[in-house]
Design a protein around this motif. Structure first.
Motif, PDB file in Angstrom:
ATOM      1  N   LEU A  27      52.153  -5.434  77.321  1.00 26.23           N
ATOM      2  CA  LEU A  27      52.191  -4.316  76.389  1.00 26.23           C
ATOM      3  C   LEU A  27      50.955  -3.441  76.555  1.00 26.23           C
ATOM      4  N   THR A  28      51.136  -2.136  76.432  1.00 27.71           N
ATOM      5  CA  THR A  28      50.003  -1.225  76.423  1.00 27.71           C
ATOM      6  C   THR A  28      49.477  -1.097  74.998  1.00 27.71           C
ATOM      7  N   GLN A  29      48.293  -0.548  74.856  1.00 29.96           N
ATOM      8  CA  GLN A  29      47.747  -0.326  73.515  1.00 29.96           C
ATOM      9  C   GLN A  29      48.649   0.616  72.720  1.00 29.96           C
ATOM     10  N   GLU A  30      49.191   1.624  73.395  1.00 32.16           N
ATOM     11  CA  GLU A  30      50.056   2.582  72.720  1.00 32.16           C
ATOM     12  C   GLU A  30      51.328   1.911  72.209  1.00 32.16           C
ATOM     13  N   GLN A  31      51.899   0.997  73.004  1.00 28.95           N
ATOM     14  CA  GLN A  31      53.129   0.309  72.583  1.00 28.95           C
ATOM     15  C   GLN A  31      52.878  -0.584  71.368  1.00 28.95           C
ATOM     16  N   VAL A  32      51.759  -1.300  71.370  1.00 26.29           N
ATOM     17  CA  VAL A  32      51.431  -2.154  70.232  1.00 26.29           C
ATOM     18  C   VAL A  32      51.197  -1.306  68.985  1.00 26.29           C
ATOM     19  N   ALA A  33      50.433  -0.239  69.144  1.00 27.57           N
ATOM     20  CA  ALA A  33      50.143   0.628  68.000  1.00 27.57           C
ATOM     21  C   ALA A  33      51.433   1.206  67.416  1.00 27.57           C
ATOM     22  N   ARG A  34      52.380   1.569  68.288  1.00 31.23           N
ATOM     23  CA  ARG A  34      53.654   2.128  67.817  1.00 31.23           C
ATOM     24  C   ARG A  34      54.430   1.096  67.002  1.00 31.23           C
ATOM     25  N   GLN A  35      54.441  -0.165  67.466  1.00 33.60           N
ATOM     26  CA  GLN A  35      55.169  -1.211  66.736  1.00 33.60           C
ATOM     27  C   GLN A  35      54.575  -1.442  65.351  1.00 33.60           C
ATOM     28  N   LEU A  36      53.258  -1.309  65.240  1.00 35.17           N
ATOM     29  CA  LEU A  36      52.576  -1.588  63.971  1.00 35.17           C
ATOM     30  C   LEU A  36      52.391  -0.332  63.115  1.00 35.17           C
ATOM     31  N   GLU A  37      52.831   0.812  63.665  1.00 31.25           N
ATOM     32  CA  GLU A  37      52.647   2.103  62.991  1.00 31.25           C
ATOM     33  C   GLU A  37      51.167   2.389  62.761  1.00 31.25           C
ATOM     34  N   TRP A  38      50.376   2.013  63.761  1.00 27.11           N
ATOM     35  CA  TRP A  38      48.955   2.346  63.788  1.00 27.11           C
ATOM     36  C   TRP A  38      48.758   3.549  64.703  1.00 27.11           C
ATOM     37  N   PRO A  40      46.916   4.842  68.009  1.00 22.86           N
ATOM     38  CA  PRO A  40      46.378   4.140  69.181  1.00 22.86           C
ATOM     39  C   PRO A  40      44.866   3.947  69.096  1.00 22.86           C
ATOM     40  N   SER A  41      44.176   4.895  68.484  1.00 24.17           N
ATOM     41  CA  SER A  41      42.711   4.795  68.404  1.00 24.17           C
ATOM     42  C   SER A  41      42.272   3.603  67.578  1.00 24.17           C
ATOM     43  N   LYS A  42      43.100   3.200  66.595  1.00 18.32           N
ATOM     44  CA  LYS A  42      42.734   2.044  65.772  1.00 18.32           C
ATOM     45  C   LYS A  42      42.690   0.785  66.624  1.00 18.32           C
ATOM     46  N   LEU A  43      43.701   0.567  67.459  1.00 21.38           N
ATOM     47  CA  LEU A  43      43.715  -0.620  68.309  1.00 21.38           C
ATOM     48  C   LEU A  43      42.625  -0.537  69.365  1.00 21.38           C
ATOM     49  N   ILE A  44      42.383   0.647  69.874  1.00 22.00           N
ATOM     50  CA  ILE A  44      41.309   0.826  70.859  1.00 22.00           C
ATOM     51  C   ILE A  44      39.967   0.429  70.243  1.00 22.00           C
ATOM     52  N   ARG A  45      39.744   0.820  68.988  1.00 20.23           N
ATOM     53  CA  ARG A  45      38.484   0.486  68.319  1.00 20.23           C
ATOM     54  C   ARG A  45      38.393  -1.006  68.035  1.00 20.23           C
ATOM     55  N   VAL A  46      39.523  -1.618  67.663  1.00 23.01           N
ATOM     56  CA  VAL A  46      39.527  -3.063  67.406  1.00 23.01           C
ATOM     57  C   VAL A  46      39.207  -3.829  68.688  1.00 23.01           C
ATOM     58  N   GLU A  47      39.904  -3.520  69.777  1.00 25.60           N
ATOM     59  CA  GLU A  47      39.685  -4.222  71.039  1.00 25.60           C
ATOM     60  C   GLU A  47      38.314  -3.922  71.635  1.00 25.60           C
ATOM     61  N   GLY A  48      37.765  -2.753  71.307  1.00 26.82           N
ATOM     62  CA  GLY A  48      36.454  -2.388  71.834  1.00 26.82           C
ATOM     63  C   GLY A  48      35.293  -2.836  70.973  1.00 26.82           C
ATOM     64  N   GLY A  49      35.606  -3.471  69.831  1.00 25.47           N
ATOM     65  CA  GLY A  49      34.549  -3.973  68.973  1.00 25.47           C
ATOM     66  C   GLY A  49      33.944  -2.928  68.065  1.00 25.47           C
ATOM     67  N   LYS A  50      34.568  -1.760  67.985  1.00 24.36           N
ATOM     68  CA  LYS A  50      34.040  -0.693  67.120  1.00 24.36           C
ATOM     69  C   LYS A  50      34.464  -0.890  65.666  1.00 24.36           C
ATOM     70  N   ASN A  51      35.593  -1.563  65.465  1.00 25.03           N
ATOM     71  CA  ASN A  51      36.105  -1.820  64.115  1.00 25.03           C
ATOM     72  C   ASN A  51      36.234  -3.315  63.880  1.00 25.03           C
ATOM     73  N   ALA A  52      35.830  -3.773  62.696  1.00 19.69           N
ATOM     74  CA  ALA A  52      36.127  -5.149  62.308  1.00 19.69           C
ATOM     75  C   ALA A  52      37.622  -5.234  62.020  1.00 19.69           C
ATOM     76  N   ILE A  53      38.186  -6.411  62.164  1.00 21.67           N
ATOM     77  CA  ILE A  53      39.621  -6.571  61.950  1.00 21.67           C
ATOM     78  C   ILE A  53      39.868  -7.391  60.693  1.00 21.67           C
ATOM     79  N   THR A  54      40.736  -6.883  59.848  1.00 17.54           N
ATOM     80  CA  THR A  54      41.053  -7.581  58.597  1.00 17.54           C
ATOM     81  C   THR A  54      42.018  -8.734  58.878  1.00 17.54           C
ATOM     82  N   ARG A  55      42.124  -9.632  57.911  1.00 19.12           N
ATOM     83  CA  ARG A  55      43.059 -10.753  58.040  1.00 19.12           C
ATOM     84  C   ARG A  55      44.497 -10.241  58.205  1.00 19.12           C
ATOM     85  N   THR A  56      44.843  -9.214  57.420  1.00 17.53           N
ATOM     86  CA  THR A  56      46.199  -8.674  57.475  1.00 17.53           C
ATOM     87  C   THR A  56      46.502  -8.049  58.834  1.00 17.53           C
TER      88      THR A  56
END
Length: 290
Positions: A27-38, A40-56
């Protein structure tokens, strides 16, 4: 399941596993973000360590990646909780070079620390008195006190870990022959050497070896360096020590990492055995007291 590797390493371990899980599903970051209705920048920040990730959010990602094992889910949630914890080294932000504090953060969670130094005793095995002498060049008494406090706190925090790291230090004979502190207290350096010898004799995780003058020139003369290895799927880290602002830390597939691994093995071949090194340090301590 808890971890005591510190928030930086736990965050890096979590991000590494999330990227691996995504790629395993092709899966690409864009495909995952689309499935979660996020976005793409949110997943990029999570995977890049720019954003902490919540339990949810983590639970949502694990659903996309078909991670159904409760044990695995809890392990990743534990990493996420640890990554959100405040770091003890944050108290030193603004007081030290950010690159050095980043190295401190990674070394706090390492499983194996290897280091060569040719001029001074490595910080993680310094006594407070020795560290204080080395800090006399600091501009203020406050800066000097913080420098000593940081070195000793690093030692204390590693000792608190449930699974402390293995530590392997190689030093040049010049380190043990220089009478650091002679103008303040001639006993500082002998005490430092005996501290190293005593600690290495009782701690199976600590190895210290000395390259004798008789070995001649060796690759360590290019300068001090540290190699960090970690439990889990995390790349090694190499730290090349320089003056403040001039140090370099690299990881991943950087060619310098295997180069310095080889250098450390060459230095090990030049060094005395652990027992011979302890004997030399104790003799040097006696010589300095004479």
């Amino acid at each position: 399941m808890t971890s005591d590797q510190g928030p930086i390493v736990q965050s890096a371990l979590l991000r590494s596993e999330l990227v691996r899980l995504r790629k395993a599903k092709k899966l690409t970051q864009e495909q995952v973000a689309r499935q979660l209705e996020w976005s793409p920048s949110k997943l990029i920040r999570v995977e890049g360590g720019k954003n902490a990730i919540t339990r949810t959010d983590l639970q949502a990602l694990l659903g996309v990646y078909d991670v159904t094992s409760e044990e695995r889910q809890e392990r990743l949630q534990a990493l996420a909780r640890g990554a959100r914890e405040p770091a003890w080294w944050n108290a030193y932000r603004g007081e030290f070079d950010p690159g050095f504090l980043n190295y401190v953060a990674y070394s706090a969670g390492a499983a194996y620390i290897r280091q060569f130094h040719g001029t001074v005793v490595p910080g993680l095995i310094q006594t407070p008195e020795y560290a204080d002498v080395l800090s006399t060049s600091k501009a203020t008494e406050r800066a000097r006190g913080l420098a000593v406090k940081l070195r000793i706190q690093r030692q204390e925090e590693l000792a608190k870990r449930q699974n402390p790291p293995r530590q392997h230090y190689i030093i040049d004979e010049a380190v043990i022959r220089r009478h650091v502190g002679i103008r303040i207290d001639p006993g500082i350096m002998p005490a430092q050497l005996n501290h190293i010898a005593d600690t290495s004799e009782r701690d199976d995780l600590l190895t210290i070896r000395v390259i004798p003058f008789s070995a001649g020139a060796h690759p360590g003369l290019d300068g001090p360096f540290s190699l960090l290895e970690f439990d889990g799927d995390l790349d090694d880290v190499l730290y090349l020590e320089g003056r403040p602002g001039a140090s370099v830390m690299v990881s991943g597939d950087d060619d310098k990492i295997p180069e310095y691994r080889d250098t450390f093995e060459v230095l090990r071949e030049h060094a005395l055995s652990a027992d011979e090194s302890i004997a030399l340090m104790r003799q040097a301590a006696e010589d300095l007291m004479a």
